[in-house]
Design a protein around this motif. Sequence first.
Motif, PDB file in Angstrom:
ATOM      1  N   UNK A  54       0.792  -1.225   0.000  1.00 35.20           N
ATOM      2  CA  UNK A  54       0.000   0.000   0.000  1.00 35.20           C
ATOM      3  C   UNK A  54       0.822   1.273   0.000  1.00 35.20           C
ATOM      4  N   UNK A  55       2.153   1.153   0.121  1.00 33.11           N
ATOM      5  CA  UNK A  55       3.011   2.332   0.107  1.00 33.11           C
ATOM      6  C   UNK A  55       3.242   2.783  -1.329  1.00 33.11           C
ATOM      7  N   UNK A  56       3.123   4.089  -1.556  1.00 36.22           N
ATOM      8  CA  UNK A  56       3.400   4.648  -2.874  1.00 36.22           C
ATOM      9  C   UNK A  56       4.868   5.056  -2.887  1.00 36.22           C
ATOM     10  N   UNK A  57       5.647   4.459  -3.760  1.00 40.10           N
ATOM     11  CA  UNK A  57       7.092   4.704  -3.796  1.00 40.10           C
ATOM     12  C   UNK A  57       7.381   6.190  -3.999  1.00 40.10           C
ATOM     13  N   UNK A  58       8.210   6.798  -3.136  1.00 38.08           N
ATOM     14  CA  UNK A  58       8.488   8.226  -3.247  1.00 38.08           C
ATOM     15  C   UNK A  58       9.596   8.513  -4.259  1.00 38.08           C
ATOM     16  N   UNK A  59       9.666   9.761  -4.729  1.00 39.07           N
ATOM     17  CA  UNK A  59      10.819  10.146  -5.543  1.00 39.07           C
ATOM     18  C   UNK A  59      12.070  10.155  -4.664  1.00 39.07           C
ATOM     19  N   UNK A  60      13.239   9.965  -5.267  1.00 41.70           N
ATOM     20  CA  UNK A  60      14.498   9.937  -4.522  1.00 41.70           C
ATOM     21  C   UNK A  60      15.318  11.178  -4.821  1.00 41.70           C
ATOM     22  N   UNK A  61      15.873  11.794  -3.793  1.00 41.98           N
ATOM     23  CA  UNK A  61      16.820  12.896  -3.969  1.00 41.98           C
ATOM     24  C   UNK A  61      18.184  12.258  -4.194  1.00 41.98           C
ATOM     25  N   UNK A  62      18.831  12.583  -5.308  1.00 43.50           N
ATOM     26  CA  UNK A  62      20.153  12.043  -5.603  1.00 43.50           C
ATOM     27  C   UNK A  62      21.187  12.881  -4.864  1.00 43.50           C
ATOM     28  N   UNK A  63      21.679  12.351  -3.737  1.00 48.19           N
ATOM     29  CA  UNK A  63      22.549  13.127  -2.846  1.00 48.19           C
ATOM     30  C   UNK A  63      23.777  13.674  -3.555  1.00 48.19           C
ATOM     31  N   UNK A  64      24.386  12.897  -4.430  1.00 51.04           N
ATOM     32  CA  UNK A  64      25.597  13.350  -5.101  1.00 51.04           C
ATOM     33  C   UNK A  64      25.331  14.501  -6.057  1.00 51.04           C
ATOM     34  N   UNK A  65      24.058  14.728  -6.414  1.00 45.49           N
ATOM     35  CA  UNK A  65      23.718  15.795  -7.355  1.00 45.49           C
ATOM     36  C   UNK A  65      23.446  17.120  -6.655  1.00 45.49           C
ATOM     37  N   UNK A  66      23.389  17.121  -5.328  1.00 44.27           N
ATOM     38  CA  UNK A  66      23.036  18.334  -4.607  1.00 44.27           C
ATOM     39  C   UNK A  66      24.203  19.309  -4.587  1.00 44.27           C
ATOM     40  N   UNK A  67      23.894  20.567  -4.243  1.00 40.80           N
ATOM     41  CA  UNK A  67      24.929  21.580  -4.099  1.00 40.80           C
ATOM     42  C   UNK A  67      25.970  21.066  -3.103  1.00 40.80           C
ATOM     43  N   UNK A  68      27.216  21.104  -3.477  1.00 42.68           N
ATOM     44  CA  UNK A  68      28.343  20.612  -2.665  1.00 42.68           C
ATOM     45  C   UNK A  68      28.366  19.097  -2.543  1.00 42.68           C
ATOM     46  N   UNK A  69      27.620  18.394  -3.397  1.00 39.63           N
ATOM     47  CA  UNK A  69      27.650  16.928  -3.349  1.00 39.63           C
ATOM     48  C   UNK A  69      27.150  16.417  -2.022  1.00 39.63           C
ATOM     49  N   UNK A  70      27.884  15.514  -1.423  1.00 40.22           N
ATOM     50  CA  UNK A  70      27.432  14.937  -0.157  1.00 40.22           C
ATOM     51  C   UNK A  70      27.942  15.717   1.061  1.00 40.22           C
TER      52      UNK A  70
END
Length: 197
Positions: free
Chosen positions: A30-46
């Motif tokens: 019953x869980x609707x799969x959420x979108x994923x934030x791609x951590x390496x793509x964020x400002x300053x990476x990880x």
Amino acid sequence: MSRNLVVGLAATLLLAGCPLPQPLPDYPAGTVTPPRILAASTTRGVESLIPVPAGCATEPTLDLDATIFYQDTVTVEARWFVDYKTTEPSRYAIQNTSGITAVPPDPDPTVLTRAVPRFHFRPYGYPVPDELAGGLDRQAPGVVHVVELVVSNGFDASADVPEPNRTPAHTSTGQFEIQTYRWTFVNVAPNATVTCP
């Protein structure tokens, strides 16, 4: 070489090209799969601890962005928060710079990534969180701010929720989820690597 050895080596080589099954995320029924934030793509990476020059005559502005991965074609919502706290309306207010929270899918259905609208963070523009020692000026060394990006394909729009503006929806079609990424900003005295604009 015996015939059995040759057949055995051939079978081994054929099996070497077979992919092994990979573990998949386990979501309850019953869980609707959420979108994923791609951590390496964020400002300053990880790197999520970011120094801010304190006491500058010109306020520094930091642009924050991220990419999300989602295989469904529905619009995803991305919300920015600064120093989120459930008991203070000013701190659970959505802070999106552009006012846009919707992140539609790419027109090309084979592109499964989406760019989140950029957030222009002005660290001197927010009050010092009341959890810090009293008397600090907004520009003083030691001031800390936490900026959060929260994404979901379904937020709860009702007012009476445990986490205003971040609680995932629960509908007849299933339970939605959120994904969160945080940056921590700390004011430091300007130095050789952290300079005023």
